[in-house]
Design a protein around this motif. Structure first.
Motif, PDB file in Angstrom:
ATOM      1  N   THR A   6      23.853 -32.055   3.047  1.00 29.47           N
ATOM      2  CA  THR A   6      22.207 -32.264   2.735  1.00 29.47           C
ATOM      3  C   THR A   6      22.195 -30.986   1.702  1.00 29.47           C
ATOM      4  O   THR A   6      22.727 -29.838   2.087  1.00 29.47           O
ATOM      5  N   TYR A   7      21.031 -30.880   1.225  1.00 38.70           N
ATOM      6  CA  TYR A   7      20.437 -29.691   0.529  1.00 38.70           C
ATOM      7  C   TYR A   7      18.945 -29.656   0.862  1.00 38.70           C
ATOM      8  O   TYR A   7      18.261 -30.610   1.066  1.00 38.70           O
ATOM      9  N   LEU A   8      18.393 -28.349   0.964  1.00 41.14           N
ATOM     10  CA  LEU A   8      17.114 -28.132   1.249  1.00 41.14           C
ATOM     11  C   LEU A   8      16.484 -27.424  -0.175  1.00 41.14           C
ATOM     12  O   LEU A   8      17.333 -26.616  -0.787  1.00 41.14           O
ATOM     13  N   LEU A   9      15.346 -27.980  -0.322  1.00 39.10           N
ATOM     14  CA  LEU A   9      14.880 -27.030  -1.562  1.00 39.10           C
ATOM     15  C   LEU A   9      13.540 -26.148  -1.209  1.00 39.10           C
ATOM     16  O   LEU A   9      12.884 -26.397  -0.352  1.00 39.10           O
ATOM     17  N   ILE A  10      14.001 -24.721  -1.699  1.00 38.71           N
ATOM     18  CA  ILE A  10      13.162 -23.758  -1.419  1.00 38.71           C
ATOM     19  C   ILE A  10      12.404 -23.153  -2.668  1.00 38.71           C
ATOM     20  O   ILE A  10      12.919 -23.390  -3.710  1.00 38.71           O
ATOM     21  N   LEU A  11      11.115 -23.384  -2.745  1.00 34.31           N
ATOM     22  CA  LEU A  11      10.172 -22.998  -3.635  1.00 34.31           C
ATOM     23  C   LEU A  11       9.535 -21.592  -3.425  1.00 34.31           C
ATOM     24  O   LEU A  11       9.192 -21.280  -2.206  1.00 34.31           O
ATOM     25  N   GLN A  29      11.472 -32.353   2.652  1.00 28.62           N
ATOM     26  CA  GLN A  29      12.491 -33.361   2.530  1.00 28.62           C
ATOM     27  C   GLN A  29      13.992 -32.626   2.562  1.00 28.62           C
ATOM     28  O   GLN A  29      13.879 -31.835   1.909  1.00 28.62           O
ATOM     29  N   ILE A  30      14.718 -33.515   2.660  1.00 31.07           N
ATOM     30  CA  ILE A  30      16.281 -33.064   2.332  1.00 31.07           C
ATOM     31  C   ILE A  30      16.636 -34.079   1.631  1.00 31.07           C
ATOM     32  O   ILE A  30      16.200 -34.981   1.311  1.00 31.07           O
ATOM     33  N   PHE A  31      17.964 -33.693   0.785  1.00 28.70           N
ATOM     34  CA  PHE A  31      18.162 -34.248  -0.463  1.00 28.70           C
ATOM     35  C   PHE A  31      19.783 -34.453   0.011  1.00 28.70           C
ATOM     36  O   PHE A  31      20.673 -33.723   0.557  1.00 28.70           O
ATOM     37  N   LEU A  32      20.127 -35.559  -0.481  1.00 30.61           N
ATOM     38  CA  LEU A  32      21.577 -35.995  -0.077  1.00 30.61           C
ATOM     39  C   LEU A  32      22.591 -35.501  -1.314  1.00 30.61           C
ATOM     40  O   LEU A  32      23.941 -35.740  -1.292  1.00 30.61           O
ATOM     41  N   SER A  33      21.980 -34.754  -2.321  1.00 31.31           N
ATOM     42  CA  SER A  33      22.891 -34.326  -3.495  1.00 31.31           C
ATOM     43  C   SER A  33      22.420 -33.113  -3.976  1.00 31.31           C
ATOM     44  O   SER A  33      20.737 -32.869  -4.072  1.00 31.31           O
ATOM     45  N   GLN A  34      23.078 -32.138  -4.472  1.00 35.89           N
ATOM     46  CA  GLN A  34      22.493 -30.932  -5.149  1.00 35.89           C
ATOM     47  C   GLN A  34      21.594 -31.344  -6.548  1.00 35.89           C
ATOM     48  O   GLN A  34      20.568 -30.837  -6.859  1.00 35.89           O
ATOM     49  N   CYS A  64      18.106 -24.587  -4.600  1.00 37.25           N
ATOM     50  CA  CYS A  64      18.656 -25.632  -3.666  1.00 37.25           C
ATOM     51  C   CYS A  64      19.651 -25.031  -2.817  1.00 37.25           C
ATOM     52  O   CYS A  64      20.556 -24.270  -3.361  1.00 37.25           O
ATOM     53  N   VAL A  65      19.399 -25.273  -1.421  1.00 34.77           N
ATOM     54  CA  VAL A  65      20.419 -24.407  -0.582  1.00 34.77           C
ATOM     55  C   VAL A  65      21.070 -25.636   0.116  1.00 34.77           C
ATOM     56  O   VAL A  65      20.402 -26.350   0.715  1.00 34.77           O
TER      57      VAL A  65
END
Length: 88
Positions: A6-11, A29-34, A64-65
């Motif tokens: 998973t990837y985390l979006l940091i603003l 929200q978490i993301f399943l792809s970069q 994206c982390v």
């Protein structure tokens, strides 16, 4: 069992006239792809640019982390439980 990455979006927001002062938020929200994470990050930055006249010069970027692996998550959860139990 296949590991899900998973990837985390940091603003990150800052004002050029206020060096050293910034705001960091994790997108809820978490993301399943970069790639998906980057699309949301770009979209968020672009939407911010549209309203920049109302933002008083605040700039925004994103990163994206990679989220923790299942093992890392379980280890952290176990450490948290052990810490709670030792405090009782």
């Amino acid at each position: 069992m296949e590991e899900v990455v998973t990837y985390l979006l940091i603003l990150i927001s800052w004002h050029p006239d206020q060096p050293g002062k910034f705001d960091v938020k994790r997108f809820n929200q978490i993301f399943l792809s970069q790639e998906e994470c980057q699309l949301y990050g770009e979209d968020n930055v672009q939407k911010h640019e549209i309203y920049k006249e109302f933002q008083y010069g605040v700039k925004r970027t994103y990163h994206c982390v990679k989220g923790p692996s299942q093992g890392e998550f379980e280890d952290a959860l176990e450490a948290q439980r052990a810490q709670r139990e030792s405090g009782k």
